[in-house]
Design an enzyme around this catalytic site. Structure first.
Site, PDB file in Angstrom:
ATOM      1  N   GLY A 155      53.400  46.225  26.876  1.00  0.00           N
ATOM      2  CA  GLY A 155      52.201  46.982  26.493  1.00  0.00           C
ATOM      3  C   GLY A 155      52.135  48.254  27.327  1.00  0.00           C
ATOM      4  O   GLY A 155      53.126  48.673  27.940  1.00  0.00           O
ATOM      5  N   ILE A 157      50.787  49.057  30.209  1.00  0.00           N
ATOM      6  CA  ILE A 157      51.085  48.998  31.651  1.00  0.00           C
ATOM      7  C   ILE A 157      52.571  48.700  31.864  1.00  0.00           C
ATOM      8  O   ILE A 157      53.211  49.261  32.758  1.00  0.00           O
ATOM      9  CB  ILE A 157      50.191  47.960  32.365  1.00  0.00           C
ATOM     10  CG1 ILE A 157      48.711  48.347  32.207  1.00  0.00           C
ATOM     11  CG2 ILE A 157      50.549  47.859  33.851  1.00  0.00           C
ATOM     12  CD1 ILE A 157      47.715  47.287  32.684  1.00  0.00           C
ATOM     13  N   ARG A 177      56.014  39.388  22.943  1.00  0.00           N
ATOM     14  CA  ARG A 177      55.665  38.879  21.630  1.00  0.00           C
ATOM     15  C   ARG A 177      55.929  39.936  20.557  1.00  0.00           C
ATOM     16  O   ARG A 177      56.324  39.637  19.442  1.00  0.00           O
ATOM     17  CB  ARG A 177      54.197  38.499  21.778  1.00  0.00           C
ATOM     18  CG  ARG A 177      53.398  38.222  20.642  1.00  0.00           C
ATOM     19  CD  ARG A 177      52.036  37.775  21.065  1.00  0.00           C
ATOM     20  NE  ARG A 177      51.137  38.907  21.262  1.00  0.00           N
ATOM     21  CZ  ARG A 177      49.830  38.837  21.074  1.00  0.00           C
ATOM     22  NH1 ARG A 177      49.286  37.695  20.757  1.00  0.00           N
ATOM     23  NH2 ARG A 177      49.071  39.881  21.249  1.00  0.00           N
ATOM     24  N   ARG A 242      48.403  38.454  35.987  1.00  0.00           N
ATOM     25  CA  ARG A 242      47.419  37.436  36.348  1.00  0.00           C
ATOM     26  C   ARG A 242      48.154  36.323  37.085  1.00  0.00           C
ATOM     27  O   ARG A 242      49.261  35.924  36.694  1.00  0.00           O
ATOM     28  CB  ARG A 242      46.746  36.856  35.106  1.00  0.00           C
ATOM     29  CG  ARG A 242      45.669  37.738  34.497  1.00  0.00           C
ATOM     30  CD  ARG A 242      44.425  37.832  35.386  1.00  0.00           C
ATOM     31  NE  ARG A 242      43.366  38.637  34.797  1.00  0.00           N
ATOM     32  CZ  ARG A 242      43.187  39.946  35.024  1.00  0.00           C
ATOM     33  NH1 ARG A 242      44.009  40.601  35.840  1.00  0.00           N
ATOM     34  NH2 ARG A 242      42.182  40.594  34.465  1.00  0.00           N
ATOM     35  N   GLU A 271      42.585  32.897  43.137  1.00  0.00           N
ATOM     36  CA  GLU A 271      42.075  33.952  44.022  1.00  0.00           C
ATOM     37  C   GLU A 271      40.682  33.624  44.536  1.00  0.00           C
ATOM     38  O   GLU A 271      39.876  33.111  43.760  1.00  0.00           O
ATOM     39  CB  GLU A 271      42.021  35.287  43.257  1.00  0.00           C
ATOM     40  CG  GLU A 271      43.404  35.805  42.950  1.00  0.00           C
ATOM     41  CD  GLU A 271      43.413  37.015  42.038  1.00  0.00           C
ATOM     42  OE1 GLU A 271      42.380  37.698  41.919  1.00  0.00           O
ATOM     43  OE2 GLU A 271      44.461  37.280  41.445  1.00  0.00           O
ATOM     44  N   HIS A 289      44.731  41.745  44.974  1.00  0.00           N
ATOM     45  CA  HIS A 289      44.334  42.178  43.626  1.00  0.00           C
ATOM     46  C   HIS A 289      43.811  43.626  43.633  1.00  0.00           C
ATOM     47  O   HIS A 289      42.634  43.878  43.352  1.00  0.00           O
ATOM     48  CB  HIS A 289      43.289  41.232  43.015  1.00  0.00           C
ATOM     49  CG  HIS A 289      43.249  41.318  41.500  1.00  0.00           C
ATOM     50  ND1 HIS A 289      42.993  40.232  40.680  1.00  0.00           N
ATOM     51  CD2 HIS A 289      43.439  42.363  40.656  1.00  0.00           C
ATOM     52  CE1 HIS A 289      43.014  40.625  39.415  1.00  0.00           C
ATOM     53  NE2 HIS A 289      43.274  41.918  39.382  1.00  0.00           N
ATOM     54  N   GLY A 291      45.283  46.085  41.764  1.00  0.00           N
ATOM     55  CA  GLY A 291      45.920  46.759  40.621  1.00  0.00           C
ATOM     56  C   GLY A 291      45.267  48.070  40.209  1.00  0.00           C
ATOM     57  O   GLY A 291      45.920  49.098  40.107  1.00  0.00           O
TER      58      GLY A 291
HETATM   59  C1  8YV Z   1      40.271  44.827  37.576  1.00  0.00           C
HETATM   60  C2  8YV Z   1      42.273  43.849  36.349  1.00  0.00           C
HETATM   61  O1  8YV Z   1      40.063  45.461  38.785  1.00  0.00           O
HETATM   62  O2  8YV Z   1      41.575  45.199  34.557  1.00  0.00           O
HETATM   63  C3  8YV Z   1      42.074  44.140  34.914  1.00  0.00           C
HETATM   64  O3  8YV Z   1      42.430  43.283  34.073  1.00  0.00           O
HETATM   65  O4  8YV Z   1      42.865  42.913  36.705  1.00  0.00           O
HETATM   66  C4  8YV Z   1      41.755  44.760  37.399  1.00  0.00           C
HETATM   67  O5  8YV Z   1      42.200  46.038  37.112  1.00  0.00           O
HETATM   68  C5  8YV Z   1      39.499  43.588  37.595  1.00  0.00           C
HETATM   69  O6  8YV Z   1      39.784  42.787  36.537  1.00  0.00           O
HETATM   70  C6  8YV Z   1      38.012  43.927  37.652  1.00  0.00           C
HETATM   71  O7  8YV Z   1      37.204  43.042  36.935  1.00  0.00           O
END
Ligand code: 8YV
Length: 325
Positions: A155, A157, A177, A242, A271, A289, A291
């Site tokens: 996707g 990312i 997929r 995840r 987490e 976490h 990201g």
């Molecule tokens: C978020 C993430 O910071 O967007 C997502 O799916 O994992 C992170 O970028 C986090 O989920 C905030 O709720």
């Protein structure tokens, strides 16, 4: 005026935007609201802005009440939202794709560099005060040029991470997929392979798939003991998707046995708890976490979630609805 509840502290730009039209209550504690408080506070809400720490299940939706129209998750991932329960109750669920693509890819590739070049281990060494000296064979890492990255989940990312890998001279294979968007596939010279072939060929396996718990597309423990055994002993695993996509206990066992060379992890199964077997290993890099954690991106995510909620409250279609598929 509708009642909007924001379950966590989010940037003021987003709260101000909501306040131009509605009555907004936000949690302002440092820690996430506990579940019992959340269930009380959302009562009577027409819209709720949630985070990945909120479990949006039937009980949550029932606690809000039948007037609830929209759950706007401030995240691209929405495994914390029971979309089927929302659909059943006629509640629109939304997410925040697009605005966090580059930031999350930066995190993924940062992990690639940290683990392959041993930067985490090296930083720990310097801070420890233990003696060190420059040497031709001191803390040698693995170069990326001419190596292969395996993108699991092509996707936005995954593509952005592959783009970074290409800039570092890596070849790209991917599995997923669906095929990669053709323009990106051509640009990256990316080759679609099955998951097993990806595991067997990649020098870095980087995960970018959503967490899906059940069904034919389930990704829970996609990287289990059997998958790790198919990787090269010189290969690295990177997870910025995840935590539960990886069987953490199997990963610890694989690292102990030398089945793979190392891992870079931004997400964990439970987490903020981390498997104790990971904590004292030098061949892993662990981030809490992070990201999408830049000021710019968290602001953009929050504003997008607010816009999604405002659209539904105004009777319009939101930009980013999510469905069961
Ligand atoms: C978020 C993430 O910071 O967007 C997502 O799916 O994992 C992170 O970028 C986090 O989920 C905030 O709720």
């Amino acid at each position: 005026m509708a009642r909007v509840v924001v379950t966590n502290r989010i940037p003021t730009e987003a709260v101000d935007l909501l306040r131009t039209e509605h009555d907004v209550w936000t949690w302002d504690g440092d820690e996430p609201m506990d579940r019992a408080t959340a269930l009380q506070r959302i009562e009577g809400a027409d819209a709720i802005l949630t985070l990945l720490t909120d479990t949006v299940d039937d009980a949550f939706l029932a606690a809000a009440g039948p007037q609830l129209k929209v759950v706007a998750n401030v995240a691209v991932g929405y495994n914390n939202v029971d979309v089927e329960a929302c659909e059943r109750r006629g509640i629109v669920a939304t997410n925040t794709p697009g605005v966090l693509t580059d930031t999350t890819a930066d995190t993924a590739f940062g992990l690639v560099l940290m683990v392959t070049r041993r930067f985490g281990e090296a930083e720990r060494l310097v801070r420890s005060g233990r003696p060190w000296a420059w040497g031709m064979e001191f803390m040698l890492g693995t170069g990326l040029q001419g190596k292969t990255i395996g993108i699991v989940g092509p996707g936005a990312i995954g593509i952005a991470t592959a783009r970074r890998a290409r800039a570092f001279g890596m070849d790209v294979v991917y599995s997923g997929r669906s095929p990669m968007e053709p323009a990106a596939e051509t640009e990256l010279g990316a080759r679609r392979v099955c998951f097993d072939e990806l595991l067997a060929t990649a020098d870095v396996v980087s995960l970018h798939c959503p967490l899906v718990l059940h069904g034919p597309d389930a990704t829970h423990h996609l990287v289990d003991a059997a998958a790790l055994a198919k990787m090269k002993p010189t290969a690295y695993l990177v997870n910025s998707a995840r935590g539960p996509v990886v069987d953490e206990a199997a990963l610890v066992a694989a690292l102990e046995a030398g089945t793979i060379a190392g891992a870079g992890l931004d997400v964990f199964e439970e987490e903020p708890t981390i498997h104790p077997g990971l904590l004292d290993r030098e061949d892993v890099v662990l981030l809490p976490h992070l990201g999408s954690a830049t000021v710019e991106t968290r602001t953009a995510m929050s504003v997008l979630a607010a816009q999604n909620a405002l659209a539904v409250l105004a009777g319009r279609a939101p930009e980013n609805p999510v469905t069961r598929d």
